[in-house]
Design an enzyme around this catalytic site. Sequence first.
Site, PDB file in Angstrom:
ATOM      1  N   MET A   1      43.279  55.339  90.781  1.00 42.91           N
ATOM      2  CA  MET A   1      41.921  55.162  91.244  1.00 42.91           C
ATOM      3  C   MET A   1      41.223  54.190  90.298  1.00 42.91           C
ATOM      4  SD  MET A   1      38.840  57.969  91.650  1.00 42.91           S
ATOM      5  CE  MET A   1      39.473  59.031  90.410  1.00 42.91           C
ATOM      6  N   PRO A   2      40.958  52.960  90.727  1.00 44.27           N
ATOM      7  CA  PRO A   2      40.235  52.008  89.901  1.00 44.27           C
ATOM      8  C   PRO A   2      38.803  52.480  89.612  1.00 44.27           C
ATOM      9  CG  PRO A   2      41.428  50.858  91.606  1.00 44.27           C
ATOM     10  CD  PRO A   2      41.501  52.316  91.928  1.00 44.27           C
ATOM     11  N   TYR A   3      38.378  52.225  88.388  1.00 46.36           N
ATOM     12  CA  TYR A   3      37.052  52.615  87.913  1.00 46.36           C
ATOM     13  C   TYR A   3      36.421  51.384  87.280  1.00 46.36           C
ATOM     14  CZ  TYR A   3      33.591  54.972  84.945  1.00 46.36           C
ATOM     15  OH  TYR A   3      32.440  55.366  84.321  1.00 46.36           O
TER      16      TYR A   3
END
Length: 74
Positions: A1-3
């Site tokens: 999950m990119p943040y």
Amino acid sequence: MPYVNIKITRENGTPTTEQKQRIIQGVTELLGEVLCRNPASLVVVIDEIDCDNYGVGGITITQKRKLQNPKGIQ
């Protein structure tokens, strides 16, 4: 999950709620497209930082703005 964490200075009434929404939407769309990820899995956080708490070159942004504009003209 990119943040993604975006830090911006809080000054002159910006950013507005609408501007923040556009930033979040645009970054989400770009990451989804480039990384081929579901936008529902992408997290974007905007931190607004007071200019007294943000420094560049050894001085606060508040001080830097005063040096750039000593008469306070906007």
